[in-house]
Write an enzyme that holds these catalytic residues in place. Sequence first.
Site, PDB file in Angstrom:
ATOM      1  N   LYS A 114       0.841  -1.204   0.000  1.00  0.00           N
ATOM      2  CA  LYS A 114       0.000   0.000   0.000  1.00  0.00           C
ATOM      3  C   LYS A 114       0.876   1.253   0.000  1.00  0.00           C
ATOM      4  O   LYS A 114       1.700   1.450   0.895  1.00  0.00           O
ATOM      5  CB  LYS A 114      -0.907  -0.017   1.235  1.00  0.00           C
ATOM      6  N   LYS A 141     -10.021  12.634   8.954  1.00  0.00           N
ATOM      7  CA  LYS A 141      -9.446  12.174  10.212  1.00  0.00           C
ATOM      8  C   LYS A 141      -9.370  13.316  11.222  1.00  0.00           C
ATOM      9  O   LYS A 141      -9.334  14.492  10.830  1.00  0.00           O
ATOM     10  CB  LYS A 141      -8.026  11.634   9.976  1.00  0.00           C
ATOM     11  N   ASP A 167     -12.314   6.891   4.474  1.00  0.00           N
ATOM     12  CA  ASP A 167     -11.051   6.658   5.169  1.00  0.00           C
ATOM     13  C   ASP A 167     -10.646   5.185   5.120  1.00  0.00           C
ATOM     14  O   ASP A 167      -9.555   4.835   5.554  1.00  0.00           O
ATOM     15  CB  ASP A 167     -11.141   7.145   6.620  1.00  0.00           C
ATOM     16  N   GLU A 224      -9.667   3.593   2.575  1.00  0.00           N
ATOM     17  CA  GLU A 224      -9.238   3.720   1.185  1.00  0.00           C
ATOM     18  C   GLU A 224      -8.127   2.747   0.800  1.00  0.00           C
ATOM     19  O   GLU A 224      -7.969   2.419  -0.373  1.00  0.00           O
ATOM     20  CB  GLU A 224      -8.781   5.152   0.906  1.00  0.00           C
ATOM     21  N   ARG A 242      -7.820  -0.405   1.229  1.00  0.00           N
ATOM     22  CA  ARG A 242      -8.337  -1.625   0.606  1.00  0.00           C
ATOM     23  C   ARG A 242      -8.838  -1.365  -0.812  1.00  0.00           C
ATOM     24  O   ARG A 242      -8.884  -2.280  -1.631  1.00  0.00           O
ATOM     25  CB  ARG A 242      -9.434  -2.210   1.493  1.00  0.00           C
TER      26      ARG A 242
END
Length: 497
Positions: A267, A279, A349, A351, A353
């Site tokens: 990632k 966040k 949030d 994101e 995955r």
Amino acid sequence: MEFTAKSGNPEKQRTACIVVGVFEPRRLSPAAERLDQVSDGFISNLIRRGDLEGKIGQTLLLHNVPNTLCDRILLIGCGRERELHDAQYRKIIATAATTLNDIGAMEAVCYLTELHVKGRDNHWNVRQAVETVENSLYSFDQLKSKKDTTRRPLRKIVMSVASRRELQDSEDAVTEGYAIAQGVKLAKDLGNLPGNICTPSYLAEQALALAHQYDSIDTEILEQKDMEQLGMGALLSVAKGSRQPPKLICMRHTGNGKDKPIVLVGKGLTFDAGGISLKPAAAMDEMKYDMCGGASVFGVMRAVAELKLPLNIIGVVPASENLPDGAANKPGDVVTSMSGQTIEILNTDAEGRLILCDALSYAEKYEPEAVIDIATLTGACVIALGKHASGLLSNHSPLAHDLLNAGKSSGDRAWELPLWEEYNEQLKSPFADLANIGGREGGAITAAAFLSNFTKKYDWAHLDIAGSAWLGGDKKGATGRPVPLLTQYLLDRCKEK
């Protein structure tokens, strides 16, 4: 730093400093005992007075020891001999390294590698010593205008070997340890860079530089238009909120033309503000570390190229930012992944995955032997396992078993969590094939369950490194994990072949 292995008696070493151990309570290690004998009890007389008890972390620097050829002798407390295990050994080596660097000993001969560590052999001792020294002396000061440099830094360490029969094996251990340490350093450097420097384009440039540095590595960069043609709607949806163009970075190490490759997918979220699901402001600066999975792939690729491993290894890093913008994903949006599966985005949030699922689908083209993804994926994994272990989930028990063993051997441990079909029930959506979150319960597992829907055609494992990839507080910084675990796994694969 230069590392070598050598056998020989401590009193005959011409060097700036010799490093030996003292066990608790005031028991000399074999090398310290030898120095004590030739110096007519010089060392034992000192510690008998109480100068050093032998507790872990204690040090005592000796000058002008009779009948020796070295300038100084550094005594390191090693705790109780029968209780010496992995973590204590690394702490002992780290203490020695930082002390040598502080006292201006530019070179040293280290006899701590001859200590008996429970269940470990000489090869492990030497390799761990090299890795630990490099880790202990690492600092990230690239962006400081005034650097706090050591006047006489440690430049060379000779790792002592008990007998010449072990010399070749020890030299191999030095080579392995140094290659892994360089991979860890690269992963740390990339992780520690701020988001305004380490962008997706910067990562792509580093991948091209790696290919230029090592003949065994070829790099291909897929641009936004390439991903559009492949139908990577999940990955591209995350990048819509950023001014930085996304990149799909593919690095290939060719070590054996015949074998199916092992694919590592990391990632590469170079900054994650959460998108529209913004966040909290506190510690948001640490979201520059959301690309540590990608950074670890870079580190492993460097290590395997240094070691010239006879394996085919492919590193895939989907790189993007996740920021709020008028074009960004909104909660409730539905996107179509490269696999054709549709995804309802309930939380922008979640994101990681989304970019990983398209990269995992892309990995199919390589007809891999196995695929391992590495991601700072969930805060839930930090709650479950803390900072000490990476979470491991897999659709193939032998692969999970091999990774767990590699973690134990390297000291870069993982812990397996279940990946039962029942967890997929939490990802059901009335509007799409999948939802991108499954609620609060089992968050680390449902994230992996989401990814498992894109890995049906090969053996796959997922490493959630949200807890292990970096440290906060006064020790803030990237750790370089799980480069040691993954490199050890690949070394084990070489031995099997």
